[in-house]
Design a protein around this motif. Structure first.
Motif, PDB file in Angstrom:
ATOM      1  N   ALA A  93      38.045  37.048  47.877  1.00 18.04           N
ATOM      2  CA  ALA A  93      38.179  37.631  46.363  1.00 18.04           C
ATOM      3  C   ALA A  93      37.151  38.092  45.942  1.00 18.04           C
ATOM      4  CB  ALA A  93      38.692  36.343  45.775  1.00 18.04           C
ATOM      5  N   SER A  94      37.306  39.254  45.100  1.00 23.10           N
ATOM      6  CA  SER A  94      36.338  39.912  44.559  1.00 23.10           C
ATOM      7  C   SER A  94      35.808  39.131  43.248  1.00 23.10           C
ATOM      8  CB  SER A  94      36.674  41.427  43.950  1.00 23.10           C
ATOM      9  OG  SER A  94      37.624  41.198  42.881  1.00 23.10           O
ATOM     10  N   ARG A  95      34.760  39.471  42.496  1.00 21.43           N
ATOM     11  CA  ARG A  95      34.331  38.715  41.443  1.00 21.43           C
ATOM     12  C   ARG A  95      35.383  38.757  40.424  1.00 21.43           C
ATOM     13  NH1 ARG A  95      29.249  36.982  40.318  1.00 21.43           N
ATOM     14  NH2 ARG A  95      28.591  38.164  41.991  1.00 21.43           N
ATOM     15  N   GLU A  96      35.799  39.944  40.332  1.00 25.46           N
ATOM     16  CA  GLU A  96      37.135  40.242  39.131  1.00 25.46           C
ATOM     17  C   GLU A  96      38.294  39.414  39.399  1.00 25.46           C
ATOM     18  OE1 GLU A  96      35.279  42.752  40.752  1.00 25.46           O
ATOM     19  OE2 GLU A  96      33.775  43.484  38.937  1.00 25.46           O
ATOM     20  N   GLU A  97      38.612  39.334  40.684  1.00 28.66           N
ATOM     21  CA  GLU A  97      39.711  38.622  40.940  1.00 28.66           C
ATOM     22  C   GLU A  97      39.725  36.983  40.841  1.00 28.66           C
ATOM     23  OE1 GLU A  97      42.113  40.916  44.596  1.00 28.66           O
ATOM     24  OE2 GLU A  97      40.081  39.979  45.125  1.00 28.66           O
ATOM     25  N   LEU A 124      40.732  32.078  37.544  1.00 26.17           N
ATOM     26  CA  LEU A 124      40.220  31.143  36.465  1.00 26.17           C
ATOM     27  C   LEU A 124      40.966  31.336  35.195  1.00 26.17           C
ATOM     28  CD1 LEU A 124      36.507  31.175  37.939  1.00 26.17           C
ATOM     29  CD2 LEU A 124      38.089  29.215  37.945  1.00 26.17           C
ATOM     30  N   ASP A 125      41.021  32.589  34.676  1.00 28.82           N
ATOM     31  CA  ASP A 125      41.553  32.832  33.412  1.00 28.82           C
ATOM     32  C   ASP A 125      42.965  32.281  33.329  1.00 28.82           C
ATOM     33  OD1 ASP A 125      39.277  33.611  32.472  1.00 28.82           O
ATOM     34  OD2 ASP A 125      39.702  35.802  32.469  1.00 28.82           O
ATOM     35  N   GLU A 126      43.743  32.629  34.307  1.00 33.78           N
ATOM     36  CA  GLU A 126      45.087  32.004  34.596  1.00 33.78           C
ATOM     37  C   GLU A 126      45.205  30.631  34.874  1.00 33.78           C
ATOM     38  OE1 GLU A 126      47.017  34.895  37.677  1.00 33.78           O
ATOM     39  OE2 GLU A 126      45.623  36.480  36.970  1.00 33.78           O
ATOM     40  N   GLY A 127      44.194  29.981  34.840  1.00 31.74           N
ATOM     41  CA  GLY A 127      44.285  28.430  34.928  1.00 31.74           C
ATOM     42  C   GLY A 127      44.447  27.982  36.422  1.00 31.74           C
ATOM     43  N   ILE A 128      44.116  28.972  37.276  1.00 34.79           N
ATOM     44  CA  ILE A 128      44.272  28.630  38.822  1.00 34.79           C
ATOM     45  C   ILE A 128      42.920  28.308  39.205  1.00 34.79           C
ATOM     46  CG2 ILE A 128      44.894  29.508  41.224  1.00 34.79           C
ATOM     47  CD1 ILE A 128      46.756  31.659  39.556  1.00 34.79           C
ATOM     48  N   ALA A 129      42.872  26.887  39.830  1.00 31.91           N
ATOM     49  CA  ALA A 129      41.418  26.276  40.061  1.00 31.91           C
ATOM     50  C   ALA A 129      40.887  26.972  41.326  1.00 31.91           C
ATOM     51  CB  ALA A 129      41.545  24.964  40.237  1.00 31.91           C
ATOM     52  N   VAL A 130      40.033  27.690  41.437  1.00 39.45           N
ATOM     53  CA  VAL A 130      39.319  28.056  42.557  1.00 39.45           C
ATOM     54  C   VAL A 130      37.797  27.832  42.711  1.00 39.45           C
ATOM     55  CG1 VAL A 130      40.949  29.977  42.926  1.00 39.45           C
ATOM     56  CG2 VAL A 130      38.843  30.496  41.585  1.00 39.45           C
ATOM     57  N   LEU A 131      37.223  27.920  43.808  1.00 38.15           N
ATOM     58  CA  LEU A 131      35.900  27.665  43.938  1.00 38.15           C
ATOM     59  C   LEU A 131      35.178  28.533  44.642  1.00 38.15           C
ATOM     60  CD1 LEU A 131      33.495  25.606  43.207  1.00 38.15           C
ATOM     61  CD2 LEU A 131      34.116  24.095  45.205  1.00 38.15           C
ATOM     62  N   PHE A 147      43.792  36.252  49.435  1.00 38.41           N
ATOM     63  CA  PHE A 147      43.433  35.186  48.661  1.00 38.41           C
ATOM     64  C   PHE A 147      44.082  35.180  47.327  1.00 38.41           C
ATOM     65  CE2 PHE A 147      40.815  32.205  45.961  1.00 38.41           C
ATOM     66  CZ  PHE A 147      41.280  31.078  46.700  1.00 38.41           C
ATOM     67  N   ALA A 148      43.792  36.050  46.601  1.00 37.51           N
ATOM     68  CA  ALA A 148      44.123  36.047  45.194  1.00 37.51           C
ATOM     69  C   ALA A 148      45.753  36.006  44.999  1.00 37.51           C
ATOM     70  CB  ALA A 148      43.611  37.038  44.558  1.00 37.51           C
ATOM     71  N   ASP A 149      46.308  36.766  45.739  1.00 39.91           N
ATOM     72  CA  ASP A 149      47.757  36.610  45.694  1.00 39.91           C
ATOM     73  C   ASP A 149      48.342  35.330  46.227  1.00 39.91           C
ATOM     74  OD1 ASP A 149      47.699  39.383  45.060  1.00 39.91           O
ATOM     75  OD2 ASP A 149      48.125  40.274  46.761  1.00 39.91           O
ATOM     76  N   GLU A 150      47.873  34.971  47.396  1.00 40.61           N
ATOM     77  CA  GLU A 150      48.375  33.487  47.835  1.00 40.61           C
ATOM     78  C   GLU A 150      48.123  32.422  46.838  1.00 40.61           C
ATOM     79  OE1 GLU A 150      50.701  31.722  50.830  1.00 40.61           O
ATOM     80  OE2 GLU A 150      50.255  33.718  50.395  1.00 40.61           O
ATOM     81  N   ALA A 151      46.897  32.398  46.114  1.00 38.06           N
ATOM     82  CA  ALA A 151      46.653  31.356  45.319  1.00 38.06           C
ATOM     83  C   ALA A 151      47.494  31.639  44.019  1.00 38.06           C
ATOM     84  CB  ALA A 151      45.308  31.674  44.577  1.00 38.06           C
ATOM     85  N   ARG A 152      47.980  32.636  43.649  1.00 38.42           N
ATOM     86  CA  ARG A 152      48.961  32.745  42.786  1.00 38.42           C
ATOM     87  C   ARG A 152      50.485  32.333  42.933  1.00 38.42           C
ATOM     88  NH1 ARG A 152      46.019  37.741  41.667  1.00 38.42           N
ATOM     89  NH2 ARG A 152      44.890  37.527  39.323  1.00 38.42           N
ATOM     90  N   ARG A 153      50.592  32.518  43.934  1.00 44.86           N
ATOM     91  CA  ARG A 153      52.038  32.055  44.747  1.00 44.86           C
ATOM     92  C   ARG A 153      52.120  30.769  44.582  1.00 44.86           C
ATOM     93  NH1 ARG A 153      53.111  34.576  50.223  1.00 44.86           N
ATOM     94  NH2 ARG A 153      54.999  33.890  49.782  1.00 44.86           N
ATOM     95  N   MET A 154      50.838  30.182  45.180  1.00 44.70           N
ATOM     96  CA  MET A 154      51.217  28.654  44.963  1.00 44.70           C
ATOM     97  C   MET A 154      51.196  28.155  43.575  1.00 44.70           C
ATOM     98  SD  MET A 154      48.742  27.218  48.361  1.00 44.70           S
ATOM     99  CE  MET A 154      47.288  28.044  47.524  1.00 44.70           C
ATOM    100  N   HIS A 155      50.189  28.552  43.014  1.00 43.70           N
ATOM    101  CA  HIS A 155      50.475  28.056  41.632  1.00 43.70           C
ATOM    102  C   HIS A 155      51.590  28.213  40.796  1.00 43.70           C
ATOM    103  CE1 HIS A 155      48.387  27.382  37.491  1.00 43.70           C
ATOM    104  NE2 HIS A 155      49.064  28.491  37.033  1.00 43.70           N
ATOM    105  N   HIS A 156      52.306  29.470  41.032  1.00 42.60           N
ATOM    106  CA  HIS A 156      53.883  29.571  40.361  1.00 42.60           C
ATOM    107  C   HIS A 156      54.718  28.737  41.345  1.00 42.60           C
ATOM    108  CE1 HIS A 156      52.015  32.311  37.413  1.00 42.60           C
ATOM    109  NE2 HIS A 156      51.461  32.968  38.419  1.00 42.60           N
ATOM    110  N   GLY A 157      54.493  28.018  42.326  1.00 41.55           N
ATOM    111  CA  GLY A 157      55.330  27.309  42.972  1.00 41.55           C
ATOM    112  C   GLY A 157      56.476  28.207  43.810  1.00 41.55           C
TER     113      GLY A 157
END
Length: 158
Positions: free
Chosen positions: A131-135, A140-147, A110-120
């Motif tokens: 995703a772990s709590r840390e991920e 969220l710190d990288e500006g990637i909206a997750v819920l 999940f975290a990797d795929e969310a980043r790949r989408m965020h970066h186009g």
């Protein structure tokens, strides 16, 4: 498909759907199961009534109609349970099933795929996964909206 009635430490009962008993055990041992109402991960199996569907047929007036395992019991039938809790549980499970039906499960990626989408790097689409709590905090710190939604990432709601 194996349908199990599950319960958390707060006595919230909910339904889980698994490919097999081994699938349930694997998810349970990995701590992937969570109560959809409170997020508690201390989940156990509870006794459930079997559901047998022999064929589609009309129910006669003399036959009792039993609720499916996913149908919350009325407060009077649930041992005095608060009706608002049963209503909340039913509403949450309905929303959770819609999320599962309308998203792609990318599992532990999940975290990797969310980043790949965020970066186009890949087209944006509705995804869910673990995703772990840390991920989650990093995303969220990288500006990637997750819920974070307890119980949604598992395959228990199909």
């Amino acid at each position: 498909m194996k349908v199990l009635d599950l319960c958390c430490q707060n006595d919230h009962t909910f339904e889980g759907w698994f490919g097999s008993e081994a699938d349930f055990q694997d998810q349970h041992q990995r701590g992937l199961l969570q109560c959809p109402l409170c997020g508690d991960s201390q989940v156990r199996k509870v006794l459930s009534a079997p559901r047998i569907q022999r064929s589609a047929r009309t129910v006669s007036a003399q036959e009792p109609v039993l609720p499916a395992a996913s149908t919350p019991l009325p407060a009077s039938a649930a041992g005095g349970a608060d009706h608002s809790v049963a209503s909340l549980q039913a509403a949450w499970l309905e929303v959770a099933r819609k999320i599962v039906a309308q998203t792609e499960d990318v599992g532990a990626h999940f975290a990797d795929e969310a980043r790949r989408m965020h970066h186009g790097e890949v087209p944006e689409r509705a995804i869910r996964g673990q995703a772990s709590r840390e991920e989650t905090v990093q995303l969220l710190d990288e500006g990637i909206a997750v819920l974070p939604l307890p119980g949604i990432a598992t395959k228990t709601l199909h």
